[in-house]
Write an enzyme that holds these catalytic residues in place. Structure first.
Site, PDB file in Angstrom:
ATOM      1  CE  LYS A 183       1.704  -1.004   2.785  1.00  0.00           C
ATOM      2  NZ  LYS A 183       0.776  -0.525   1.743  1.00  0.00           N
ATOM      3  CB  THR A 219       7.193   5.983  -4.063  1.00  0.00           C
ATOM      4  OG1 THR A 219       7.035   7.325  -3.588  1.00  0.00           O
ATOM      5  CG2 THR A 219       8.666   5.621  -4.085  1.00  0.00           C
ATOM      6  N   GLY A 221       1.500   5.040  -5.765  1.00  0.00           N
ATOM      7  CA  GLY A 221       0.821   3.781  -6.071  1.00  0.00           C
ATOM      8  C   GLY A 221       1.585   2.528  -5.684  1.00  0.00           C
ATOM      9  CB  THR A 222       4.695   1.775  -3.697  1.00  0.00           C
ATOM     10  OG1 THR A 222       4.385   2.757  -2.718  1.00  0.00           O
ATOM     11  CG2 THR A 222       5.802   2.284  -4.578  1.00  0.00           C
ATOM     12  N   GLY A 223       1.765   1.074  -2.722  1.00  0.00           N
ATOM     13  CA  GLY A 223       0.919   0.242  -1.862  1.00  0.00           C
ATOM     14  C   GLY A 223      -0.167  -0.465  -2.666  1.00  0.00           C
ATOM     15  CB  CYS A 224      -2.339   0.715  -5.490  1.00  0.00           C
ATOM     16  SG  CYS A 224      -2.971   2.230  -4.747  1.00  0.00           S
TER      17      CYS A 224
HETATM   18  N1  LIG Z   1      11.893   3.950  -2.015  1.00  0.00           N
HETATM   19  C1  LIG Z   1      11.626   2.627  -1.953  1.00  0.00           C
HETATM   20  N2  LIG Z   1      12.565   1.724  -2.263  1.00  0.00           N
HETATM   21  C2  LIG Z   1      12.311   0.410  -2.219  1.00  0.00           C
HETATM   22  N3  LIG Z   1      11.104  -0.101  -1.875  1.00  0.00           N
HETATM   23  C3  LIG Z   1      10.134   0.749  -1.567  1.00  0.00           C
HETATM   24  C4  LIG Z   1      10.309   2.159  -1.575  1.00  0.00           C
HETATM   25  N4  LIG Z   1       9.159   2.775  -1.234  1.00  0.00           N
HETATM   26  C5  LIG Z   1       8.280   1.793  -1.020  1.00  0.00           C
HETATM   27  N5  LIG Z   1       8.849   0.573  -1.212  1.00  0.00           N
HETATM   28  C6  LIG Z   1       8.197  -0.730  -1.129  1.00  0.00           C
HETATM   29  O1  LIG Z   1       6.832  -0.522  -1.401  1.00  0.00           O
HETATM   30  C7  LIG Z   1       6.041  -1.010  -0.314  1.00  0.00           C
HETATM   31  C8  LIG Z   1       4.859  -0.092  -0.088  1.00  0.00           C
HETATM   32  O2  LIG Z   1       5.324   1.191   0.228  1.00  0.00           O
HETATM   33  P1  LIG Z   1       4.885   2.022   1.532  1.00  0.00           P
HETATM   34  O3  LIG Z   1       5.384   3.404   1.272  1.00  0.00           O
HETATM   35  O4  LIG Z   1       5.336   1.353   2.769  1.00  0.00           O
HETATM   36  O5  LIG Z   1       3.305   1.912   1.496  1.00  0.00           O
HETATM   37  P2  LIG Z   1       2.191   2.841   0.843  1.00  0.00           P
HETATM   38  O6  LIG Z   1       2.494   2.968  -0.613  1.00  0.00           O
HETATM   39  O7  LIG Z   1       0.936   2.106   1.141  1.00  0.00           O
HETATM   40  O8  LIG Z   1       2.293   4.149   1.583  1.00  0.00           O
HETATM   41  C9  LIG Z   1       6.990  -1.065   0.865  1.00  0.00           C
HETATM   42  O9  LIG Z   1       6.621  -2.027   1.756  1.00  0.00           O
HETATM   43  C10 LIG Z   1       8.325  -1.356   0.225  1.00  0.00           C
HETATM   44  O10 LIG Z   1       8.524  -2.757   0.071  1.00  0.00           O
HETATM   45  C1  LIG Z   2      -7.705   5.719  -5.765  1.00  0.00           C
HETATM   46  C2  LIG Z   2      -6.465   5.720  -4.952  1.00  0.00           C
HETATM   47  N1  LIG Z   2      -6.229   4.698  -4.111  1.00  0.00           N
HETATM   48  C3  LIG Z   2      -5.106   4.694  -3.358  1.00  0.00           C
HETATM   49  C4  LIG Z   2      -4.188   5.710  -3.438  1.00  0.00           C
HETATM   50  C5  LIG Z   2      -2.971   5.699  -2.560  1.00  0.00           C
HETATM   51  O1  LIG Z   2      -1.796   5.659  -3.296  1.00  0.00           O
HETATM   52  P1  LIG Z   2      -0.545   6.538  -2.851  1.00  0.00           P
HETATM   53  O2  LIG Z   2      -0.480   6.511  -1.342  1.00  0.00           O
HETATM   54  O3  LIG Z   2       0.638   5.815  -3.422  1.00  0.00           O
HETATM   55  O4  LIG Z   2      -0.798   7.894  -3.400  1.00  0.00           O
HETATM   56  C6  LIG Z   2      -4.461   6.767  -4.331  1.00  0.00           C
HETATM   57  N2  LIG Z   2      -3.623   7.814  -4.476  1.00  0.00           N
HETATM   58  N3  LIG Z   2      -5.610   6.743  -5.070  1.00  0.00           N
END
Ligand SMILES: Nc1ncnc2c1ncn2[C@@H]1O[C@H](COP(=O)(O)OP(=O)(O)O)[C@@H](O)[C@H]1O
Ligand SMILES: Cc1ncc(COP(=O)(O)O)c(N)n1
Length: 299
Positions: A183, A219, A221-224
């Protein structure tokens, strides 16, 4: 006795909690619901956190987490599972054991290590267990740029270009998962690029996904949300094959998995866009709010 009657697609999350509802178990269950899957959950840790960060983590006895695993997998037909915050090496091993026994369906591993706020969500001594025992059991892993570098080695630099992302994704594939979604959300470009590598015989099937970067503080919780949405998509596809009496493995070929990941990323882009101007926090200074999990559902 094995039931043969109708049932919905089932997705399970193995993760920690977020009482403010943006990440972890709460985000995953909302996402499963929004994406039409029946959601079940195995809670690995109770985390006091909100849009301003993590304040405290309350660990759960390992044998109680195992009781939760058994409550779910001994009772319910599981199509797909996502793992998020696992916390300890023991829980990494347990998750790998249930996956190896074929109890979790298709497994999406989100290798959660550190929260956006900087709090550690995976013990330092658990990273090696993720590398050696969990990755080989994963159908797909979804590292962000820092997580990919950490999984590859302590001195590995973060990828900065799509070419470097491909090179790292190919090396991560060699560690055993069937597919890698690297990502690019942590990059700086106006376009966010995510790269999917799927192992196919001796070859790799590549897909690249691009979305305009949304300039939003929300943003958390985007990864979750993304890994849960992918699990829901794959659950739908495996459920359809299973109900038709066919092999559910057909749901995770390069093309099928690429389509599932594409649908999940498009949903996440809509959820981020819809919440871009939200101010959920009482004190917006430094807050990272959640995405709009129910963006496609009329309020
Ligand atoms: N500001 C943003 N604008 C558009 N898409 C985003 C943005 N931030 C994150 N994403 C999307 O969310 C996904 C997960 O975000 P990322 O920050 O890479 O991972 P994590 O949340 O695990 O740290 C990315 O792969 C991307 O597709
Ligand atoms: C229980 C749990 N699992 C995963 C994340 C990561 O999410 P983020 O990186 O978006 O804070 C979080 N904050 N809490």
């Amino acid at each position: 006795m094995t039931a043969t009657g109708p049932r919905p697609p089932v997705a399970v999350t193995i993760a920690g909690t977020d009482p403010s509802g943006g990440a972890g178990i709460q985000a995953d269950l909302k996402t499963f619901t929004a994406r039409g899957a029946y959601g079940a959950s195995i809670i690995t840790a109770l985390v006091a956190q909100n849009t301003h960060g993590v304040s405290r983590i309350y660990e759960i006895d390992h044998d109680f987490v195992i009781d939760q695993f058994d409550s779910v997998v001994d009772d319910i037909h599981v199509d797909a599972t996502k793992s998020g915050m696992l916390g300890t090496p023991e829980l990494v091993q347990t998750t790998a054991d249930y996956a190896a026994a074929g109890r979790l369906g298709f497994l999406v591993v989100d290798p959660v290590m550190v929260a956006t706020s900087g709090h550690r969500l995976l013990a330092e001594n658990a990273i090696d267990a993720v590398r050696t025992v969990l990755l080989p059991q994963a159908g797909l892993i979804t590292p962000n740029l820092p997580e990919a570098a950490l999984l590859l080695g302590d001195d590995e630099p973060e990828a900065g270009t799509p070419a470097q992302m491909r090179e790292q994704a190919a090396r991560l594939l060699k560690m055993g998962p069937k597919a890698v979604l690297l990502k690019g959300g942590h990059g700086a470009d106006d376009i966010v690029t995510d790269i999917l590598a799927v192992a196919e015989d001796d070859d790799i099937a590549w897909r690249e996904f691009s979305h305009p970067r949304v300039f939003s503080p929300n943003t958390h919780g985007t990864g979750c949300t993304l890994s849960a949405a992918i699990a829901a998509e794959v659950a739908h596809r495996r459920h359809a094959l299973t109900q038709a009496g066919e092999d559910p493995a057909g749901a995770s070929t390069g093309e099928q998995l690429g389509d599932a990941v594409g649908a999940a990323l498009d949903y996440l882009a809509r959820a981020i866009g819809s919440a871009a101007d939200w101010q959920l926090a009482l004190n917006p200074d430094g807050a990272h709010g959640p995405v709009d999990h129910i963006v496609d559902i009329t309020r």
